[in-house]
Motif scaffolding. Structure first.
Motif, PDB file in Angstrom:
ATOM      1  N   GLU A  81      -3.409  -3.753  -9.236  1.00  0.00           N
ATOM      2  CA  GLU A  81      -3.501  -5.011  -8.502  1.00  0.00           C
ATOM      3  C   GLU A  81      -2.168  -5.328  -7.828  1.00  0.00           C
ATOM      4  OE1 GLU A  81      -4.879  -7.904 -11.288  1.00  0.00           O
ATOM      5  OE2 GLU A  81      -6.513  -6.619 -11.996  1.00  0.00           O
ATOM      6  N   VAL A  82      -2.219  -5.544  -6.523  1.00  0.00           N
ATOM      7  CA  VAL A  82      -1.020  -5.847  -5.753  1.00  0.00           C
ATOM      8  C   VAL A  82      -1.266  -7.078  -4.891  1.00  0.00           C
ATOM      9  CG1 VAL A  82      -0.244  -3.444  -5.663  1.00  0.00           C
ATOM     10  CG2 VAL A  82      -1.741  -4.308  -3.888  1.00  0.00           C
ATOM     11  N   ALA A  83      -0.187  -7.808  -4.618  1.00  0.00           N
ATOM     12  CA  ALA A  83      -0.282  -8.951  -3.714  1.00  0.00           C
ATOM     13  C   ALA A  83      -0.317  -8.431  -2.284  1.00  0.00           C
ATOM     14  CB  ALA A  83       0.917  -9.881  -3.908  1.00  0.00           C
ATOM     15  N   THR A  84      -1.289  -8.852  -1.510  1.00  0.00           N
ATOM     16  CA  THR A  84      -1.447  -8.335  -0.161  1.00  0.00           C
ATOM     17  C   THR A  84      -0.388  -8.915   0.777  1.00  0.00           C
ATOM     18  OG1 THR A  84      -3.020 -10.100   0.394  1.00  0.00           O
ATOM     19  CG2 THR A  84      -3.926  -8.026  -0.454  1.00  0.00           C
ATOM     20  N   LEU A  85       0.054  -8.085   1.720  1.00  0.00           N
ATOM     21  CA  LEU A  85       0.991  -8.507   2.760  1.00  0.00           C
ATOM     22  C   LEU A  85       0.639  -7.725   4.020  1.00  0.00           C
ATOM     23  CD1 LEU A  85       3.462 -10.060   3.736  1.00  0.00           C
ATOM     24  CD2 LEU A  85       4.879  -8.154   2.935  1.00  0.00           C
ATOM     25  N   SER A  86       0.292  -8.443   5.073  1.00  0.00           N
ATOM     26  CA  SER A  86      -0.121  -7.805   6.318  1.00  0.00           C
ATOM     27  C   SER A  86       0.876  -8.098   7.424  1.00  0.00           C
ATOM     28  CB  SER A  86      -1.515  -8.289   6.741  1.00  0.00           C
ATOM     29  OG  SER A  86      -2.474  -7.991   5.739  1.00  0.00           O
ATOM     30  N   VAL A  87       0.936  -7.179   8.387  1.00  0.00           N
ATOM     31  CA  VAL A  87       1.822  -7.326   9.540  1.00  0.00           C
ATOM     32  C   VAL A  87       0.962  -7.423  10.799  1.00  0.00           C
ATOM     33  CG1 VAL A  87       3.655  -6.266  10.901  1.00  0.00           C
ATOM     34  CG2 VAL A  87       3.663  -6.029   8.413  1.00  0.00           C
TER      35      VAL A  87
END
Length: 210
Positions: A81-87
C-alpha cells in the motif's frame, strides 16, 4: 480376484515400514499494488473481504507491506500500500510520480561531474518529499521542476547551471551571467533560496524538458 502387486496398497500403522503421509497445503504469494479506490478482492476466490495478519513498512518507509488472509478460502496474499502521487503534464496527461524519471532527467546535467548514482537517488527522494509535503494528490510538472532546483544546486553547481539552462530556456550569455550572479550572491549569504529565482521558468516534468 487377486491384488495387483504393482498397485500401491494402503498400509496400517501396525504394518512394518509404515510411514504417515502428511499433506501440506501450498500457500501462493501474490504481490499486488492495493488501490484504495477499488474493492480488494481475494486473487484466488474473488471474495470481497480479507483480514490483515501482518504489517511491515518497507525499508525506505514509502510503503506498507501487508499479509492478508481470505476468510472464504483461507489463502494468504500480500499487498503493498502506497500513498498515490500524480504529475500533471503541460499537455494535461496525468501519470504517477516516478523517482526514476527524476534521476533520468538529471543524468545529462550531471554527466562528467563527481555525482554518483546514490547522490541522484537521494536527490530524487528529496524531490518526492518536497512535492508530497504540499499534501496534494496531484501536482503540476512545473512544481516538480522547482523542487529539483534547490537540492541540485546543493549537490553540484555546474550540474545545476546545466539543468537550469534547459528548465528556464536560456537563450543568451546574459541569461547564464545572471544565474551565476545569483549563485555567487547565494554563496555569500549562505541562502540557497536566493539562487532559485522563478523568472522565465518553463514547465519541465521530472527533470526533462517537455
Amino acid at each position: 480376484m487377486g491384488l495387483n502387486p504393482s498397485y500401491p496398497q494402503k498400509m496400517s500403522p501396525k504394518d512394518e515400514g509404515y510411514k504417515p503421509v502428511i499433506h501440506r497445503a501450498k500457500t501462493r504469494v501474490i504481490h499486488t499494488i492495493f488501490d484504495w479506490s477499488k474493492a480488494l478482492f481475494c486473487p484466488f476466490c474473488r471474495h470481497s473481504d480479507s483480514r490483515v495478519v501482518d504489517s511491515r513498512a518497507t525499508d525506505d518507509g514509502s510503503a506498507i507491506r501487508r499479509r492478508r488472509q481470505c476468510p472464504e478460502c483461507d489463502r494468504r496474499f500480500t499487498t503493498i500500500e502506497v500513498a498515490t502521487l500524480s504529475v500533471v503534464k503541460r499537455s494535461g496527461v496525468i501519470e504517477p510520480f516516478s523517482r526514476a524519471k527524476v534521476v533520468n532527467g538529471l543524468r545529462k546535467a550531471c554527466q562528467g561531474r563527481p555525482v554518483t548514482d546514490d547522490d541522484l537517488a537521494l536527490l530524487a527522494q528529496k524531490v518526492e518529499e518536497a512535492v508530497r509535503a504540499s499534501g496534494a494528490a496531484a501536482v503540476d510538472s512545473h512544481e516538480v521542476g522547482l523542487a529539483t532546483l534547490s537540492p541540485l544546486r546543493e549537490l553540484d553547481e555546474v550540474a545545476y547551471l546545466r539543468f537550469a539552462s534547459v528548465y528556464r530556456s536560456y537563450e543568451s550569455l546574459e541569461d547564464f551571467e545572471a544565474e551565476i550572479s545569483l549563485l555567487r550572491t547565494a554563496r555569500e549569504l549562505g541562502d540557497v533560496s536566493v539562487a532559485i529565482a522563478t523568472n522565465g521558468d518553463k514547465s519541465v516534468e521530472d527533470g526533462s524538458e517537455k
